[in-house]
Design a protein around this motif. Sequence first.
Motif, PDB file in Angstrom:
ATOM      1  N   ALA A   1       5.703 -16.817 -25.990  1.00 51.37           N
ATOM      2  CA  ALA A   1       4.721 -15.833 -26.446  1.00 51.37           C
ATOM      3  C   ALA A   1       3.385 -16.498 -26.745  1.00 51.37           C
ATOM      4  CB  ALA A   1       5.239 -15.113 -27.681  1.00 51.37           C
ATOM      5  N   TYR A   2       2.309 -15.791 -26.405  1.00 55.70           N
ATOM      6  CA  TYR A   2       0.947 -16.249 -26.678  1.00 55.70           C
ATOM      7  C   TYR A   2       0.245 -15.236 -27.570  1.00 55.70           C
ATOM      8  CZ  TYR A   2       1.248 -20.030 -23.293  1.00 55.70           C
ATOM      9  OH  TYR A   2       1.602 -21.182 -22.640  1.00 55.70           O
ATOM     10  N   LEU A   3      -0.680 -15.739 -28.361  1.00 54.63           N
ATOM     11  CA  LEU A   3      -1.403 -14.934 -29.335  1.00 54.63           C
ATOM     12  C   LEU A   3      -2.902 -15.098 -29.129  1.00 54.63           C
ATOM     13  CD1 LEU A   3      -1.816 -13.462 -32.116  1.00 54.63           C
ATOM     14  CD2 LEU A   3      -1.463 -15.710 -33.183  1.00 54.63           C
ATOM     15  N   ALA A   4      -3.644 -13.998 -29.287  1.00 52.39           N
ATOM     16  CA  ALA A   4      -5.103 -14.060 -29.227  1.00 52.39           C
ATOM     17  C   ALA A   4      -5.675 -12.908 -30.029  1.00 52.39           C
ATOM     18  CB  ALA A   4      -5.596 -14.002 -27.788  1.00 52.39           C
ATOM     19  N   VAL A   5      -6.929 -13.056 -30.473  1.00 49.28           N
ATOM     20  CA  VAL A   5      -7.655 -11.968 -31.128  1.00 49.28           C
ATOM     21  C   VAL A   5      -8.972 -11.796 -30.390  1.00 49.28           C
ATOM     22  CG1 VAL A   5      -6.583 -12.557 -33.328  1.00 49.28           C
ATOM     23  CG2 VAL A   5      -8.880 -13.390 -32.821  1.00 49.28           C
ATOM     24  N   THR A   6      -9.521 -10.589 -30.468  1.00 48.71           N
ATOM     25  CA  THR A   6     -10.752 -10.320 -29.734  1.00 48.71           C
ATOM     26  C   THR A   6     -11.681  -9.417 -30.537  1.00 48.71           C
ATOM     27  OG1 THR A   6     -11.687  -9.395 -27.684  1.00 48.71           O
ATOM     28  CG2 THR A   6      -9.699  -8.347 -28.549  1.00 48.71           C
ATOM     29  N   PRO A   7     -12.997  -9.635 -30.437  1.00 50.78           N
ATOM     30  CA  PRO A   7     -13.948  -8.723 -31.060  1.00 50.78           C
ATOM     31  C   PRO A   7     -14.283  -7.542 -30.159  1.00 50.78           C
ATOM     32  CG  PRO A   7     -15.132 -10.555 -30.098  1.00 50.78           C
ATOM     33  CD  PRO A   7     -13.663 -10.820 -29.864  1.00 50.78           C
ATOM     34  N   ASN A   8     -13.831  -7.625 -28.915  1.00 55.21           N
ATOM     35  CA  ASN A   8     -14.193  -6.634 -27.910  1.00 55.21           C
ATOM     36  C   ASN A   8     -12.928  -5.980 -27.368  1.00 55.21           C
ATOM     37  OD1 ASN A   8     -15.539  -5.112 -26.000  1.00 55.21           O
ATOM     38  ND2 ASN A   8     -15.619  -6.774 -24.500  1.00 55.21           N
ATOM     39  N   ALA A   9     -12.529  -4.872 -27.975  1.00 58.19           N
ATOM     40  CA  ALA A   9     -11.322  -4.174 -27.538  1.00 58.19           C
ATOM     41  C   ALA A   9     -11.650  -3.348 -26.297  1.00 58.19           C
ATOM     42  CB  ALA A   9     -10.791  -3.291 -28.655  1.00 58.19           C
ATOM     43  N   GLU A  10     -11.676  -4.036 -25.163  1.00 60.72           N
ATOM     44  CA  GLU A  10     -12.009  -3.361 -23.906  1.00 60.72           C
ATOM     45  C   GLU A  10     -11.011  -2.248 -23.602  1.00 60.72           C
ATOM     46  OE1 GLU A  10     -12.598  -6.150 -20.623  1.00 60.72           O
ATOM     47  OE2 GLU A  10     -12.486  -7.767 -22.103  1.00 60.72           O
ATOM     48  N   LEU A  11     -11.478  -1.230 -22.902  1.00 59.49           N
ATOM     49  CA  LEU A  11     -10.594  -0.152 -22.478  1.00 59.49           C
ATOM     50  C   LEU A  11      -9.638  -0.684 -21.415  1.00 59.49           C
ATOM     51  CD1 LEU A  11     -10.003   2.908 -22.725  1.00 59.49           C
ATOM     52  CD2 LEU A  11     -11.518   3.233 -20.746  1.00 59.49           C
ATOM     53  N   PRO A  12      -8.329  -0.671 -21.675  1.00 58.31           N
ATOM     54  CA  PRO A  12      -7.389  -1.225 -20.696  1.00 58.31           C
ATOM     55  C   PRO A  12      -7.122  -0.266 -19.540  1.00 58.31           C
ATOM     56  CG  PRO A  12      -6.191  -0.419 -22.604  1.00 58.31           C
ATOM     57  CD  PRO A  12      -7.655  -0.237 -22.911  1.00 58.31           C
ATOM     58  N   THR A  13      -6.709  -0.839 -18.429  1.00 54.65           N
ATOM     59  CA  THR A  13      -6.319  -0.077 -17.246  1.00 54.65           C
ATOM     60  C   THR A  13      -4.960  -0.564 -16.791  1.00 54.65           C
ATOM     61  OG1 THR A  13      -8.642   0.117 -16.567  1.00 54.65           O
ATOM     62  CG2 THR A  13      -6.959   0.589 -14.905  1.00 54.65           C
ATOM     63  N   ALA A  14      -3.966   0.298 -16.830  1.00 56.43           N
ATOM     64  CA  ALA A  14      -2.603  -0.095 -16.490  1.00 56.43           C
ATOM     65  C   ALA A  14      -2.489  -0.475 -15.019  1.00 56.43           C
ATOM     66  CB  ALA A  14      -1.632   1.030 -16.815  1.00 56.43           C
ATOM     67  N   GLY A  15      -1.639  -1.474 -14.765  1.00 55.39           N
ATOM     68  CA  GLY A  15      -1.394  -1.912 -13.394  1.00 55.39           C
ATOM     69  C   GLY A  15      -0.060  -2.604 -13.295  1.00 55.39           C
ATOM     70  N   SER A  16       0.294  -3.064 -12.098  1.00 57.94           N
ATOM     71  CA  SER A  16       1.553  -3.759 -11.851  1.00 57.94           C
ATOM     72  C   SER A  16       2.709  -2.833 -12.252  1.00 57.94           C
ATOM     73  CB  SER A  16       1.586  -5.090 -12.607  1.00 57.94           C
ATOM     74  OG  SER A  16       2.746  -5.820 -12.307  1.00 57.94           O
ATOM     75  N   ASP A  17       3.647  -3.316 -13.084  1.00 58.95           N
ATOM     76  CA  ASP A  17       4.792  -2.490 -13.467  1.00 58.95           C
ATOM     77  C   ASP A  17       4.561  -1.764 -14.789  1.00 58.95           C
ATOM     78  OD1 ASP A  17       4.814  -4.755 -14.992  1.00 58.95           O
ATOM     79  OD2 ASP A  17       6.951  -5.173 -14.764  1.00 58.95           O
ATOM     80  N   ALA A  18       3.303  -1.693 -15.244  1.00 58.17           N
ATOM     81  CA  ALA A  18       2.970  -0.961 -16.470  1.00 58.17           C
ATOM     82  C   ALA A  18       2.501   0.445 -16.115  1.00 58.17           C
ATOM     83  CB  ALA A  18       1.892  -1.695 -17.253  1.00 58.17           C
ATOM     84  N   ARG A  19       3.103   1.438 -16.757  1.00 58.83           N
ATOM     85  CA  ARG A  19       2.736   2.831 -16.502  1.00 58.83           C
ATOM     86  C   ARG A  19       1.474   3.217 -17.274  1.00 58.83           C
ATOM     87  NH1 ARG A  19       7.381   6.812 -18.089  1.00 58.83           N
ATOM     88  NH2 ARG A  19       8.438   5.489 -16.557  1.00 58.83           N
ATOM     89  N   GLU A  20       1.334   2.693 -18.488  1.00 59.10           N
ATOM     90  CA  GLU A  20       0.164   2.950 -19.331  1.00 59.10           C
ATOM     91  C   GLU A  20      -0.183   1.659 -20.063  1.00 59.10           C
ATOM     92  OE1 GLU A  20       0.323   6.562 -21.873  1.00 59.10           O
ATOM     93  OE2 GLU A  20       2.315   6.860 -20.971  1.00 59.10           O
ATOM     94  N   ALA A  21      -1.416   1.567 -20.517  1.00 59.46           N
ATOM     95  CA  ALA A  21      -1.863   0.451 -21.347  1.00 59.46           C
ATOM     96  C   ALA A  21      -2.799   0.999 -22.397  1.00 59.46           C
ATOM     97  CB  ALA A  21      -2.563  -0.615 -20.505  1.00 59.46           C
ATOM     98  N   GLU A  22      -2.550   0.673 -23.655  1.00 58.29           N
ATOM     99  CA  GLU A  22      -3.344   1.233 -24.747  1.00 58.29           C
ATOM    100  C   GLU A  22      -3.468   0.239 -25.896  1.00 58.29           C
ATOM    101  OE1 GLU A  22      -1.841   4.855 -26.338  1.00 58.29           O
ATOM    102  OE2 GLU A  22      -1.942   5.946 -24.424  1.00 58.29           O
TER     103      GLU A  22
END
Length: 234
Positions: A97-118
């Motif tokens: 597992a990897y961990l990260a934090v971000t100041p920029n919560a970009e709008l995700p776009t689901a792809g590959s075997d993911a039906r949704e991303a939020e």
Amino acid sequence: MFTSDFPIFYVTVDVVLFAVREGRLEVLVVRRGEAPHEGRWALPGGFVGDDEELLDAARRELVEETGIAGEGLALEQLKTFGAPDRDRRPHRVVSVAYLAVTPNAELPTAGSDAREAEWRPVDDVTGHLAFDHDEILAEARARVASKLEYTRLAASFLPPTFTIAQLRGVYEAVWGLAIDPGNFQRKLRAATDFLASTGESVKPAGGRGRPAEVFRAIGEPFEALAVPVPRSSM
């Protein structure tokens, strides 16, 4: 054909990406589009390629499943999870597992075997994730909460310049508690190696009250603070 007396393990990577949005700690999750756990929320991740470094695999899976490249995103290896029953598939799967934090919560776009991303509040998804991702998420939150006490990591949730009130909001969101503004400001100003004033100020929301001084962080996110900011003092 290769043979061995030892069982063959498969290796995956999972990514816990945090952001503070509207005063809440949120995590990037995907809804699985295939078995096992089809339809359930999970952390972004997947199998590591034969010729792929673990960190490269984590970044690739993040892009493929959420569309977020995380330019400049610092992924920190969190922990390896390898319980025999953590994956329902017939072969044993160990995840890094990897961990990260971000100041920029970009709008995700689901792809590959993911039906949704939020982006979802951590408290809303806890207890409902696929595989052992609840355990991974809890470990990641505990790691971030701990690092906020003695490093500059809190500033990584914010843009390059920010007010002390905005910084306090990060601590409150991650720690899940209300912090006395006066105590917090005194503690932060005592940590002289943490903040530097930009000489600017901004009007408070609503336009009422005194302008708030604007600061920037000094040093790297994981460097220790000379004066820690313990939860018990808040």
